[in-house]
Enzyme design. Structure first.
Site, mmCIF file in Angstrom:
data_model
loop_
_atom_site.group_PDB
_atom_site.id
_atom_site.type_symbol
_atom_site.label_atom_id
_atom_site.label_comp_id
_atom_site.label_asym_id
_atom_site.label_seq_id
_atom_site.Cartn_x
_atom_site.Cartn_y
_atom_site.Cartn_z
ATOM 1 C CB SER A 143 4.855 5.248 4.537
ATOM 2 O OG SER A 143 5.221 6.251 5.460
ATOM 3 C CG ASP A 197 -2.841 3.277 6.965
ATOM 4 O OD1 ASP A 197 -2.761 2.686 5.883
ATOM 5 O OD2 ASP A 197 -3.676 4.166 7.203
ATOM 6 C CG HIS A 247 -0.800 6.056 4.802
ATOM 7 N ND1 HIS A 247 -2.178 6.029 4.838
ATOM 8 C CD2 HIS A 247 -0.409 6.875 5.793
ATOM 9 C CE1 HIS A 247 -2.595 6.814 5.817
ATOM 10 N NE2 HIS A 247 -1.547 7.341 6.419
ATOM 11 C CG ASN A 271 -1.825 1.162 1.346
ATOM 12 O OD1 ASN A 271 -2.470 1.518 0.355
ATOM 13 N ND2 ASN A 271 -1.923 1.765 2.519
#
Ligand code: GRF
Length: 218
Positions: free
Chosen positions: A140, A149, A113, A111
């Protein structure tokens, strides 16, 4: 033709600029991915048009069509797995995914973020960073684990917070860095250079600087 490219499925929900940065790097020959499908939970996502313009296969799995999160996660997992990806990429995918889904893709779900995790998980990261008087902010790339997260960090980029910044100006500065470190992190994964030990990401078997790689590209 794609034998040396890593099969991936990319999930989006919105405008798709991070998706675009990945597509551009693949087209430039710098990112060895075989993008088998771009899947959106939102039928109106702008990113779908970007994918179509790049001749990529697109699908919509609308969360609204399912009674609960488990049913949506199952449908999404089935749609993804039909393409047999070795990596699933969340590029601005805005639904919370359940534990079973995330565990199914353990070690192959990444992912992007818009904050310097572990600071500011969740939404409205730019406004929260400004309200807290941060002097630095950033983005990040991380492996996804069941805590939102909070997974092992692959790469980070830092930007300054400037006098007069609004959430929008700060977001723009961060987004530029997202477009740099996201394809970079995916390249490392595709090249088999990442591993996870004791909850930390190693690049080429070596311990990363604090909080992952900050800044420099390789
Ligand atoms: C990015 O800021 C990303 O970090 C976050 O959602 C936003 C998506 O933007 N997860 P885009 O759809 O890639 O333009």
């Amino acid at each position: 033709m794609n034998a040396d490219r890593l099969p991936v499925v990319i999930l989006i929900s919105g405008r798709g600029t991070n998706l675009q940065s990945v597509i551009d790097e693949v087209h430039a020959g710098r990112l060895p991915l075989d993008i088998r499908a771009v899947i959106s939970n939102n039928p109106d996502a702008e990113g779908l048009a970007r994918a179509r313009a790049a001749n990529l296969h697109t699908e919509v799995v609308s969360h609204r069509a399912y009674l609960d999160r488990v049913a949506f996660d199952d449908a999404l997992r089935q749609a993804i797995d039909r393409h047999v990806p070795k990596l699933v990429v969340l590029a601005g995918f805005m639904r919370i995914l359940g534990r079973a889904f995330i565990e199914h893709y353990a070690g192959r779900l990444i992912n992007i973020h818009p904050s310097l995790l572990p600071k500011y998980p969740g939404l409205d990261t730019h406004a929260r960073a400004l309200a807290a008087g941060e002097r630095e902010h950033g983005a990040s790339v991380h492996f996804v684990t069941p805590v939102v997260d909070a997974g092992p960090i692959v790469a980070q980029a830092v930007v300054p917070v400037l006098p007069g910044d609004t959430p929008e100006t700060l977001a723009e500065r961060v987004l530029k860095e997202e477009h740099r470190i996201f394809p970079l992190a995916l390249r490392w994964f595709a090249e088999g250079r990442l591993s996870i030990r004791d909850g930390r990401v190693l690049l080429d078997g070596a311990q990363r600087p604090e909080q992952g790689l900050v800044g420099a590209a390789t």
